[in-house]
Design a protein around this motif. Structure first.
Motif, PDB file in Angstrom:
ATOM      1  N   ARG A 425       0.830  -1.219   0.000  1.00 37.75           N
ATOM      2  CA  ARG A 425       0.000   0.000   0.000  1.00 37.75           C
ATOM      3  C   ARG A 425       0.852   1.252   0.000  1.00 37.75           C
ATOM      4  NH1 ARG A 425      -4.430  -1.632   4.668  1.00 37.75           N
ATOM      5  NH2 ARG A 425      -5.481  -3.297   3.463  1.00 37.75           N
ATOM      6  N   SER A 426       1.909   1.210   0.865  1.00 35.37           N
ATOM      7  CA  SER A 426       2.775   2.394   0.921  1.00 35.37           C
ATOM      8  C   SER A 426       3.488   2.618  -0.402  1.00 35.37           C
ATOM      9  CB  SER A 426       3.792   2.225   2.046  1.00 35.37           C
ATOM     10  OG  SER A 426       4.611   1.103   1.789  1.00 35.37           O
ATOM     11  N   LYS A 427       3.932   1.512  -1.047  1.00 35.18           N
ATOM     12  CA  LYS A 427       4.592   1.662  -2.345  1.00 35.18           C
ATOM     13  C   LYS A 427       3.632   2.203  -3.397  1.00 35.18           C
ATOM     14  CE  LYS A 427       8.093  -1.920  -1.740  1.00 35.18           C
ATOM     15  NZ  LYS A 427       8.552  -3.250  -2.180  1.00 35.18           N
ATOM     16  N   GLN A 428       2.369   1.665  -3.405  1.00 38.17           N
ATOM     17  CA  GLN A 428       1.387   2.158  -4.371  1.00 38.17           C
ATOM     18  C   GLN A 428       1.084   3.623  -4.156  1.00 38.17           C
ATOM     19  OE1 GLN A 428       0.330   0.185  -6.807  1.00 38.17           O
ATOM     20  NE2 GLN A 428      -0.786   1.871  -7.741  1.00 38.17           N
ATOM     21  N   ALA A 429       0.932   4.022  -2.885  1.00 42.13           N
ATOM     22  CA  ALA A 429       0.654   5.437  -2.597  1.00 42.13           C
ATOM     23  C   ALA A 429       1.814   6.314  -3.024  1.00 42.13           C
ATOM     24  CB  ALA A 429       0.378   5.616  -1.106  1.00 42.13           C
ATOM     25  N   LEU A 430       3.039   5.826  -2.738  1.00 39.52           N
ATOM     26  CA  LEU A 430       4.208   6.608  -3.152  1.00 39.52           C
ATOM     27  C   LEU A 430       4.308   6.730  -4.669  1.00 39.52           C
ATOM     28  CD1 LEU A 430       6.828   5.202  -0.654  1.00 39.52           C
ATOM     29  CD2 LEU A 430       6.027   7.546  -0.748  1.00 39.52           C
ATOM     30  N   GLU A 431       3.986   5.630  -5.387  1.00 41.63           N
ATOM     31  CA  GLU A 431       4.030   5.703  -6.848  1.00 41.63           C
ATOM     32  C   GLU A 431       2.991   6.670  -7.400  1.00 41.63           C
ATOM     33  OE1 GLU A 431       3.560   1.748  -8.116  1.00 41.63           O
ATOM     34  OE2 GLU A 431       5.631   1.122  -7.596  1.00 41.63           O
ATOM     35  N   ASP A 432       1.777   6.624  -6.802  1.00 42.06           N
ATOM     36  CA  ASP A 432       0.731   7.585  -7.258  1.00 42.06           C
ATOM     37  C   ASP A 432       1.145   9.015  -7.005  1.00 42.06           C
ATOM     38  OD1 ASP A 432      -0.788   5.433  -8.030  1.00 42.06           O
ATOM     39  OD2 ASP A 432      -1.860   5.315  -6.106  1.00 42.06           O
ATOM     40  N   MET A 433       1.696   9.259  -5.820  1.00 42.51           N
ATOM     41  CA  MET A 433       2.115  10.624  -5.498  1.00 42.51           C
ATOM     42  C   MET A 433       3.268  11.055  -6.382  1.00 42.51           C
ATOM     43  SD  MET A 433      -0.027  11.548  -3.300  1.00 42.51           S
ATOM     44  CE  MET A 433       0.706  13.072  -2.789  1.00 42.51           C
ATOM     45  N   ASP A 434       4.164  10.107  -6.714  1.00 39.98           N
ATOM     46  CA  ASP A 434       5.269  10.462  -7.617  1.00 39.98           C
ATOM     47  C   ASP A 434       4.768  10.842  -9.002  1.00 39.98           C
ATOM     48  OD1 ASP A 434       7.237  10.084  -5.733  1.00 39.98           O
ATOM     49  OD2 ASP A 434       7.465   7.943  -6.169  1.00 39.98           O
ATOM     50  N   SER A 435       3.771  10.081  -9.497  1.00 41.35           N
ATOM     51  CA  SER A 435       3.228  10.422 -10.836  1.00 41.35           C
ATOM     52  C   SER A 435       2.579  11.799 -10.840  1.00 41.35           C
ATOM     53  CB  SER A 435       2.233   9.341 -11.252  1.00 41.35           C
ATOM     54  OG  SER A 435       1.144   9.313 -10.370  1.00 41.35           O
ATOM     55  N   LEU A 436       1.776  12.072  -9.775  1.00 44.38           N
ATOM     56  CA  LEU A 436       1.154  13.406  -9.686  1.00 44.38           C
ATOM     57  C   LEU A 436       2.197  14.494  -9.579  1.00 44.38           C
ATOM     58  CD1 LEU A 436      -1.742  12.557  -7.202  1.00 44.38           C
ATOM     59  CD2 LEU A 436      -1.996  13.143  -9.622  1.00 44.38           C
ATOM     60  N   HIS A 437       3.222  14.169  -8.758  1.00 38.64           N
ATOM     61  CA  HIS A 437       4.274  15.162  -8.559  1.00 38.64           C
ATOM     62  C   HIS A 437       5.012  15.452  -9.869  1.00 38.64           C
ATOM     63  CE1 HIS A 437       7.245  17.406  -6.333  1.00 38.64           C
ATOM     64  NE2 HIS A 437       8.225  16.664  -6.878  1.00 38.64           N
ATOM     65  N   GLN A 438       5.270  14.403 -10.659  1.00 39.14           N
ATOM     66  CA  GLN A 438       5.966  14.605 -11.933  1.00 39.14           C
ATOM     67  C   GLN A 438       5.112  15.397 -12.918  1.00 39.14           C
ATOM     68  OE1 GLN A 438       7.112  10.756 -13.285  1.00 39.14           O
ATOM     69  NE2 GLN A 438       8.720  10.504 -11.695  1.00 39.14           N
ATOM     70  N   LYS A 439       3.764  15.082 -12.972  1.00 34.87           N
ATOM     71  CA  LYS A 439       2.879  15.834 -13.892  1.00 34.87           C
ATOM     72  C   LYS A 439       2.805  17.313 -13.542  1.00 34.87           C
ATOM     73  CE  LYS A 439      -0.076  11.912 -15.071  1.00 34.87           C
ATOM     74  NZ  LYS A 439      -1.429  11.315 -14.921  1.00 34.87           N
ATOM     75  N   GLU A 440       2.740  17.617 -12.245  1.00 38.43           N
ATOM     76  CA  GLU A 440       2.618  19.019 -11.850  1.00 38.43           C
ATOM     77  C   GLU A 440       3.929  19.771 -11.930  1.00 38.43           C
ATOM     78  OE1 GLU A 440       0.953  18.981  -8.015  1.00 38.43           O
ATOM     79  OE2 GLU A 440      -1.061  18.408  -8.684  1.00 38.43           O
ATOM     80  N   MET A 441       5.045  19.029 -11.785  1.00 43.20           N
ATOM     81  CA  MET A 441       6.353  19.679 -11.756  1.00 43.20           C
ATOM     82  C   MET A 441       7.023  19.737 -13.125  1.00 43.20           C
ATOM     83  SD  MET A 441       6.958  20.780  -8.799  1.00 43.20           S
ATOM     84  CE  MET A 441       8.690  21.087  -8.835  1.00 43.20           C
ATOM     85  N   LEU A 455      14.999  14.034  -3.857  1.00 44.47           N
ATOM     86  CA  LEU A 455      14.014  13.398  -2.965  1.00 44.47           C
ATOM     87  C   LEU A 455      13.721  11.960  -3.394  1.00 44.47           C
ATOM     88  CD1 LEU A 455      11.508  16.356  -2.517  1.00 44.47           C
ATOM     89  CD2 LEU A 455      12.881  15.319  -0.724  1.00 44.47           C
ATOM     90  N   GLN A 456      13.601  11.750  -4.704  1.00 47.93           N
ATOM     91  CA  GLN A 456      13.353  10.376  -5.165  1.00 47.93           C
ATOM     92  C   GLN A 456      14.510   9.446  -4.802  1.00 47.93           C
ATOM     93  OE1 GLN A 456      12.563  10.657  -9.314  1.00 47.93           O
ATOM     94  NE2 GLN A 456      10.491  11.502  -9.068  1.00 47.93           N
ATOM     95  N   ASP A 457      15.756   9.967  -4.987  1.00 50.32           N
ATOM     96  CA  ASP A 457      16.907   9.138  -4.608  1.00 50.32           C
ATOM     97  C   ASP A 457      16.862   8.788  -3.133  1.00 50.32           C
ATOM     98  OD1 ASP A 457      17.866   9.150  -7.172  1.00 50.32           O
ATOM     99  OD2 ASP A 457      19.099  10.977  -6.851  1.00 50.32           O
ATOM    100  N   ARG A 458      16.532   9.809  -2.291  1.00 45.59           N
ATOM    101  CA  ARG A 458      16.446   9.523  -0.852  1.00 45.59           C
ATOM    102  C   ARG A 458      15.347   8.487  -0.561  1.00 45.59           C
ATOM    103  NH1 ARG A 458      18.706  13.445   2.557  1.00 45.59           N
ATOM    104  NH2 ARG A 458      20.744  13.903   1.647  1.00 45.59           N
ATOM    105  N   GLY A 550       1.639  16.061   3.374  1.00 44.09           N
ATOM    106  CA  GLY A 550       0.768  14.892   3.561  1.00 44.09           C
ATOM    107  C   GLY A 550       1.542  13.593   3.421  1.00 44.09           C
ATOM    108  N   LEU A 551       2.439  13.587   2.406  1.00 36.87           N
ATOM    109  CA  LEU A 551       3.281  12.405   2.247  1.00 36.87           C
ATOM    110  C   LEU A 551       4.170  12.181   3.461  1.00 36.87           C
ATOM    111  CD1 LEU A 551       4.358  12.751  -1.485  1.00 36.87           C
ATOM    112  CD2 LEU A 551       3.022  10.886  -0.507  1.00 36.87           C
ATOM    113  N   ARG A 552       4.712  13.243   3.990  1.00 36.82           N
ATOM    114  CA  ARG A 552       5.579  13.119   5.158  1.00 36.82           C
ATOM    115  C   ARG A 552       4.811  12.560   6.348  1.00 36.82           C
ATOM    116  NH1 ARG A 552       6.668  16.694   9.034  1.00 36.82           N
ATOM    117  NH2 ARG A 552       5.666  18.393   7.927  1.00 36.82           N
TER     118      ARG A 552
END
Length: 675
Positions: A425-441, A455-458, A550-552
């Motif tokens: 679940r945590s991995k799926q949530a992180l992947e979803d947030m990463d995709s949103l983060h990439q689209k907005e950034m 941040l992704q490397d960390r 929220g992610l934190r």
């Protein structure tokens, strides 16, 4: 034992201020998994400080019987220090120093080791340079000459010339235990071969001598082979003779013991026969005395009768009165005989009654003893039933242990499944947030992209650390399972070691968790700084900062859940350990109780054996008493019969004598003429 040696090595390093060598620790760590009495440090380059620490550790070591130090690149000082540590060792039997380039100092110290050590049986010195220095090699040969335990010596490739061979020959003349000597690939030559040949003619213990590659003539080599062959034949014959002598000595000892037992049996039988003969002789002497007294009485009676007859001859006138008196005497004698017969019959009846009473007493005693034996047998059967019930209880407790371990395994599997689902679940949530983060950034500047990448490397690093933690947790679980299996087999010895290992694992996990938390705090600080910079640069990043917060928070919640689950797991493991300890103490108490019952059973069995032996002895004594009483009765009846016959014979003799006297007297003739 390997762990104890490792601890002593670390302790001595700390005491001497020496840094522990990593390669040695790694080798000792490998040896922990294998329970062997071999210390293998081959191929490890050992420094002088490490050699000093190992020497101090080997001085008092009582576990290792084999020490392998081949190709360790020992210096002269290191070799001297390390070999001095073996001077007082009492367990090492095999020492391998192959390829260490030992020279003069090493040869001298090896001579001291051979002279002082009393347990070393095999020594490998291949690929060294002991023969380069003649004085040092002579000291080595002196130690070999005084040694009386070494059986195998390997001196291949040691640059030994004919002088060294002569020194070895001198040592072999004195040594009587060395059986195998390897001198291949040296420079012994003709003179050295001849000196060794002369020495082996006086040495009978060498059964194998390798001399290839020494520039020695073939005839010398053949002579050496013949001598070693004769020595091997002699050793085999000596072993056969020793075995035969041992067998013969055992047989002789057995025959002596058997003869001693036979002699003791004969002496016992002779003593019993002597006692029986003494008893019979005493009884016969008593009977003879009684018969002699009876005969004396009868003789006095006969003398009185003769006096009376003379008085009748002197007083013929009183013949009729004497006849009457003689009739009265006859009646009295008859009455006395009848009284004696009655008395003897009464005595015989009394003796028969006494014998019957004794027999009844013996029968009652036998019945009582049989009853006691039955009671003891019932007690033994009851104790056996108790032992069987206690064994059934032990089996039930073992089944409960297996059930509890299965339940624990099921709980661990469920906890692992929950952890895996949470991780997904945590991995799926992180992947979803990463995709949103990439689209907005996509529209943000290069600095924001770099911060995202950092941040992704960390995050990837944190995930790798989590994976490592999971692997370590799985390893610790597997270790716990193996430790439980070993704890069931070896309860006492493994407890302390398991506790130490678990404490080390827990401390390492706690340290890793602390490092992860500190790295998380650093990443959080870095994220907050980047967020502030993004907010200052663009207003659009405010929404992104909220999402990162929220992610934190989500990460913190996941961390808290992980810590809570870890705590639950630790509590569960501690509870299981407490339950296992309680069950183990209960089993130990039951084992002690069973041992006490076994001791009582053995004591009762010993008492039964003693009672049975006493009972048998009493029966034998009673039977002997009964047989002796029957013999006495038989003898008394024969004596009574003989006395009766004597009395009847004497009465008839007296009667006939009186009748002949009366008929032959003048009064008898006168009375007949009157008629």
């Amino acid at each position: 034992m390997m762990e104890d040696f490792r601890r002593t090595y670390l302790r001595l390093c700390k005491e001497g201020g020496v840094e522990a060598q990593d390669s040695v620790l790694a080798q000792l760590q490998k040896g922990r998994t294998v329970q062997s009495s071999r210390l293998d440090l081959s191929g490890q380059s050992l420094s002088a400080d490490t050699c000093s620490v190992l020497a101090r550790a080997l001085q008092k070591d009582t576990f290792f019987t084999e020490v392998l130090l081949s190709d360790c690149m020992l210096s002269e000082e290191g070799a001297k220090i390390l070999l001095t540590g073996l001077l007082t060792n009492t367990t090492v039997q095999f020492l391998d120093l192959k390829g260490n380039n030992l020279r003069s100092t090493g040869a001298e110290v090896l001579g001291k080791v051979l002279a002082c050590n009393k347990t070393l049986r095999r020594l490998i010195l291949e690929w060294n340079a002991l023969g380069s220095w003649e004085e040092a090699f002579s000291l080595f040969c002196d130690g070999l000459a005084s040694n009386n335990m070494l059986t195998q010596l390997d001196l291949r490739n040691n640059q030994i010339n004919h002088h060294g061979a002569s020194e070895l020959a001198r040592a072999l003349r004195c040594n009587s235990t060395l059986e195998e000597l390897d001198l291949r690939w040296n420079n012994i030559g003709l003179l050295g071969g001849r000196s060794l040949l002369e020495a082996l003619r006086k040495n009978w213990s060498i059964v194998q001598l390798e001399m290839a590659g020494n520039n020695t003539p073939s005839d010398v080599l053949k002579a050496l082979e013949q001598i070693t062959g004769h020595n091997s034949d002699r050793q085999s014959t000596l072993r056969e003779n020793c075995s035969r002598t041992q067998v013969l000595s055992r047989e002789i000892q057995m025959l002596k013991e058997e003869k001693g037992r036979q002699f003791l049996g004969l002496m016992e039988t002779i003593d019993r026969q002597r006692e029986e003969m003494g008893r019979s002789s005493r009884s016969t002497s008593i009977q003879i005395c009684q018969l002699q007294e009876a005969l004396n009485e009868r003789k006095s009676a006969v003398n009185s009768l003769a006096a009376k007859l003379q008085m009748t001859e002197a007083a013929i006138a009183l013949s009729e009165q004497k006849n009457q008196s003689m009739g009265e005497l006859l009646s009295r004698v008859r009455a006395e005989n009848e009284e004696q017969k009655e008395q003897q019959s009464r005595l015989r009846k009394k003796e028969e009654e006494d014998c019957a009473l004794r027999e009844e007493k013996l029968i009652r005693e036998i019945q009582n003893l049989m009853g006691n034996n039955g009671q003891l047998r019932n007690k033994v059967e009851e104790l056996e039933r108790r032992c069987k019930s206690q064994q059934q209880q032990i089996f039930e407790l073992k089944q409960e242990l297996t059930n509890s371990t299965a339940e624990l395994k099921m709980r661990l599997a469920q906890a692992e499944d929950r952890l895996e689902t949470e991780k997904r679940r945590s991995k799926q949530a992180l992947e979803d947030m990463d995709s949103l983060h990439q689209k907005e950034m996509e529209h943000v500047s290069r600095q924001s992209e770099e911060t995202k990448r950092a941040l992704q490397d960390r995050i990837f690093k944190l995930e790798g650390q989590r994976i490592q933690l999971e692997e370590e947790l799985s390893k610790t679980k597997a270790a716990c399972v193996t430790e439980r299996a070993q704890a069931e087999e070896e309860l006492g010895r493994v407890k302390a070691q398991v506790r130490m290992e678990e404490q080390e694992h827990v401390s390492s996990l706690e340290e890793k968790l602390r490092s992860i938390r500190s790295s998380l705090q650093e990443t959080q600080l870095h994220c907050s700084q980047q967020k502030q910079s993004i907010c200052e640069l663009q207003a659009k990043n405010s929404q992104q900062s909220i999402e990162t917060d929220g992610l934190r928070r989500r990460i913190e919640e996941l961390q808290q859940e992980l810590s809570g689950k870890d705590q639950e797991k630790v509590v569960e493991v501690s509870r299981v350990k407490v339950e296992l300890q309680q069950q183990i103490t209960h089993l130990q108490a039951e084992r002690t109780a069973q041992e006490g019952l076994k001791a009582k059973i053995s004591a009762l069995e010993r008492e039964m054996k003693v009672l049975s032996i006493n009972h048998r002895e009493a029966l034998l004594d009673k039977e002997s008493d009964i047989s002796s009483m029957l013999e006495k009765l038989r003898l008394k009846e024969a004596e009574i019969q003989r006395i009766r016959e004597d009395e009847a014979h004497r009465a008839s003799y007296l009667q006939s004598a009186i009748l002949t006297y009366v008929q032959g007297s003048p009064f008898g003739h006168h009375s007949s003429s009157k008629k």
